[in-house]
Design an enzyme around this catalytic site. Structure first.
Site, PDB file in Angstrom:
ATOM      1  N   GLY A   1       0.976  -1.167  -0.150  1.00 21.71           N
ATOM      2  CA  GLY A   1       0.125   0.193  -0.043  1.00 21.71           C
ATOM      3  C   GLY A   1       0.725   1.264   0.110  1.00 21.71           C
ATOM      4  O   GLY A   1       0.459   2.311  -0.661  1.00 21.71           O
ATOM      5  N   THR A   2       1.921   1.226   0.504  1.00 16.58           N
ATOM      6  CA  THR A   2       2.828   2.283   0.772  1.00 16.58           C
ATOM      7  C   THR A   2       3.439   2.718  -0.299  1.00 16.58           C
ATOM      8  O   THR A   2       3.065   3.888  -1.094  1.00 16.58           O
ATOM      9  CB  THR A   2       3.781   2.288   1.840  1.00 16.58           C
TER      10      THR A   2
ATOM     11  N   ASN B   1      -7.437   4.062   8.765  1.00 13.14           N
ATOM     12  CA  ASN B   1      -6.624   2.988   9.457  1.00 13.14           C
ATOM     13  C   ASN B   1      -6.751   3.019  11.098  1.00 13.14           C
ATOM     14  O   ASN B   1      -6.756   1.871  11.680  1.00 13.14           O
ATOM     15  CB  ASN B   1      -5.249   2.782   8.999  1.00 13.14           C
TER      16      ASN B   1
ATOM     17  N   GLN C   1      -7.562  -0.184   3.961  1.00 13.92           N
ATOM     18  CA  GLN C   1      -8.345  -0.868   5.051  1.00 13.92           C
ATOM     19  C   GLN C   1      -9.665  -0.982   4.470  1.00 13.92           C
ATOM     20  O   GLN C   1     -10.339  -2.265   5.075  1.00 13.92           O
ATOM     21  CB  GLN C   1      -8.410   0.350   6.078  1.00 13.92           C
TER      22      GLN C   1
ATOM     23  N   SER D   1      -3.669  -3.089  -0.529  1.00 12.58           N
ATOM     24  CA  SER D   1      -2.679  -3.821   0.140  1.00 12.58           C
ATOM     25  C   SER D   1      -2.976  -5.409   0.523  1.00 12.58           C
ATOM     26  O   SER D   1      -4.050  -5.485   0.858  1.00 12.58           O
ATOM     27  CB  SER D   1      -1.987  -3.084   1.299  1.00 12.58           C
TER      28      SER D   1
ATOM     29  N   HIS E   1      -1.594  -7.505   2.742  1.00 15.66           N
ATOM     30  CA  HIS E   1      -1.593  -8.254   4.025  1.00 15.66           C
ATOM     31  C   HIS E   1      -2.930  -7.782   4.921  1.00 15.66           C
ATOM     32  O   HIS E   1      -2.941  -8.166   6.249  1.00 15.66           O
ATOM     33  CB  HIS E   1      -0.211  -7.895   4.550  1.00 15.66           C
TER      34      HIS E   1
ATOM     35  N   THR F   1      11.675  -7.085 -11.438  1.00 12.89           N
ATOM     36  CA  THR F   1      11.098  -8.358 -11.564  1.00 12.89           C
ATOM     37  C   THR F   1       9.759  -8.650 -10.375  1.00 12.89           C
ATOM     38  O   THR F   1       9.653  -8.272  -9.475  1.00 12.89           O
ATOM     39  CB  THR F   1      11.906  -9.458 -11.201  1.00 12.89           C
TER      40      THR F   1
ATOM     41  N   CYS G   1       1.956   2.185  13.019  1.00  8.45           N
ATOM     42  CA  CYS G   1       3.275   3.018  12.533  1.00  8.45           C
ATOM     43  C   CYS G   1       3.623   3.907  13.682  1.00  8.45           C
ATOM     44  O   CYS G   1       4.675   4.375  13.844  1.00  8.45           O
ATOM     45  CB  CYS G   1       2.944   3.606  11.339  1.00  8.45           C
TER      46      CYS G   1
HETATM   47  N1  PLP Z   1      -2.750   3.073   3.715  1.00  8.29           N
HETATM   48  C1  PLP Z   1      -3.511   2.649   4.697  1.00  8.29           C
HETATM   49  C2  PLP Z   1      -4.876   3.296   5.023  1.00  8.29           C
HETATM   50  C3  PLP Z   1      -3.077   1.652   5.665  1.00  8.29           C
HETATM   51  O1  PLP Z   1      -3.566   1.412   6.772  1.00  8.29           O
HETATM   52  C4  PLP Z   1      -1.843   1.096   5.320  1.00  8.29           C
HETATM   53  C5  PLP Z   1      -1.091   0.113   6.300  1.00  8.29           C
HETATM   54  O2  PLP Z   1      -0.948   0.314   7.454  1.00  8.29           O
HETATM   55  C6  PLP Z   1      -0.896   1.687   4.321  1.00  8.29           C
HETATM   56  C7  PLP Z   1      -1.517   2.674   3.279  1.00  8.29           C
HETATM   57  C8  PLP Z   1       0.215   1.022   3.818  1.00  8.29           C
HETATM   58  O3  PLP Z   1       0.199  -0.168   3.370  1.00  8.29           O
HETATM   59  P1  PLP Z   1       1.462  -1.420   3.217  1.00  8.29           P
HETATM   60  O4  PLP Z   1       1.680  -1.895   4.817  1.00  8.29           O
HETATM   61  O5  PLP Z   1       1.091  -2.622   2.719  1.00  8.29           O
HETATM   62  O6  PLP Z   1       2.677  -0.678   2.835  1.00  8.29           O
END
Ligand code: PLP
Length: 389
Positions: free
Chosen positions: A69-70, A148, A178, A198, A200, A236, A324
């Site tokens: 997601g990041t 989140n 989320q 994302s 996970h 890759t 985080c």
């Molecule tokens: N965006 C939101 C709303 C999230 O909750 C998170 C993860 O905590 C992310 C982005 C980041 O995703 P990733 O952990 O896959 O980098």
């Protein structure tokens, strides 16, 4: 352990591990290789792309796989903005994930203006406030679907429709990390141009995600290298990760209606019982417009870190704010944005489709036991801090 930290990450489904295993051990070739094993690996990626295209009602070529997601958020924000030279501005909400907020801030050093829309006390953006910030120089508006930390859902459809009616060329990015499979969203209906997901958070592996990019929306790549994914995201392909992500999405979509209804019922039971049995609490976030798996409660007079430690000693794991921020003792930017400035007793309890009624019973019993103890300790800690000052 009663695991109530599914907002941070989820347990990978057994079927997802099984689907991935083949791509680690047998079909391990590089998806760009032209030999038969390579073509097999590429087929796994193609199938994953088609799975997401079906689930999102988009075309497979519009899916860009990322490391999570990041990366999807950073690619959306910087990728869109950097195609236009300053003077230009980007608009986002005050409660965005740091991946979006810090990407926006990174642009400031490069001459872009960042405009941040406030939220109300439930964490919702008021569309009028947001549109007061949008003008002819806006290149991107980024608003997350669900927060989140506090679980608040944003009025994405209203924002997207108003944006496209007035500023059709401004790109609209939505972080749906989320909310994917938990709250419905049609990218077409809501005028979305870019969507981050994302793996996970939906019982898939860590290190996989995607950015859906509407056909015709151009992006400046973050990376340079081989021409994979049409150069938008070279490198890759993480074939096992991509296959596992798609399998997690397929499985989640198959039981989505039952899962979300069950999680919402458990969420409501958890909140109702906490309110009934523990005095002096308040709900952070919106009472109804919230994720089906998120309860974020402020236990007045508690220090969140003490609460977490005592809960863990009772076998319950949760988090204070987002993962985080867990090392920080200041209220997070989200809690500050909704007006929680002093009290640090906010606990995020996040459910998954694996959460049971017995887990909720256990969590409520543990909270009932530890909150009075932590309140006493927090008072002591407060006095201690005062004396030192
Ligand atoms: N965006 C939101 C709303 C999230 O909750 C998170 C993860 O905590 C992310 C982005 C980041 O995703 P990733 O952990 O896959 O980098």
């Amino acid at each position: 352990v009663i695991y109530l930290d599914n907002g941070a990450t989820t347990r990978v489904d057994d079927a997802v591990v099984a689907a991935m295993q083949r791509y680690f051990l047998d079909t391990f070739a590089n998806a760009a290789s032209l030999h038969r094993p390579g073509v097999e690996a590429a087929r796994g990626v193609r199938f994953a792309r088609e799975t997401f295209a079906g689930l999102l009602d988009v075309t497979p070529q519009e899916i860009v796989f990322t490391s999570g997601g990041t990366e999807a958020d950073v690619l959306a924000v910087r990728g869109v903005a950097l195609l236009r030279r300053p003077p230009a501005n980007v608009v986002c909400s005050a409660v965005e994930h740091p991946a979006v907020l810090d990407s926006c801030r990174s642009l400031e050093a490069e001459g872009y203006e960042v405009r941040i829309a406030p939220v109300d006390e439930t964490g919702r953006v008021r569309p009028d406030d947001l549109f007061a910030l949008v003008d002819e120089r806006t290149v991107l508006v980024s608003v997350m679907h669900a927060n989140n930390e506090i679980g608040t859902l944003q009025p994405i459809r209203e924002i997207g429709r108003r944006l496209k009616a007035r500023y059709p060329d401004v790109r609209f990015h939505v972080d749906a990390v989320q909310s994917f499979l938990k709250a419905p969203l049609s990218v077409h209906d809501a005028g979305v141009d870019l969507l981050s997901l994302s793996s996970h958070k939906i019982h898939g592996p860590k290190g996989a995600g995607l950015l859906w990019v509407r056909d015709g929306v151009r992006l400046r790549p973050l990376f340079f290298g081989g021409g994979q994914q049409r150069g938008v995201r070279p490198g890759t392909e993480n074939v096992p990760g991509i296959v596992g992500f798609a399998e997690a999405a397929r499985l989640g979509a198959a039981t989505r209606a039952e899962d979300t209804a069950r999680m919402a019922a458990l969420r409501d039971a958890l909140l109702a019982r906490v309110r009934e049995r523990i005095p002096d609490t308040s709900l952070n976030g919106h009472p109804t417009e919230r994720l089906c798996n998120n309860v974020n409660i402020n236990f007045h007079g508690c220090r969140a870190e003490l609460l977490l430690h005592h809960l863990e000693a009772e076998g319950v794991v949760a988090s204070s704010g987002s993962a985080c921020h867990s090392a920080e003792s200041e209220p997070s930017h989200v809690l500050k944005a909704v007006g929680v400035t002093q009290d640090r007793g906010s606990l995020r309890l996040t459910l998954s489709r694996h959460t049971t009624a017995a887990d909720i019973d256990g969590a409520v019993a543990a909270l009932e036991k530890v909150v009075p103890v932590v309140r006493d300790l927090s008072r002591g800690a407060g006095r201690g801090a005062g004396a030192r000052r």
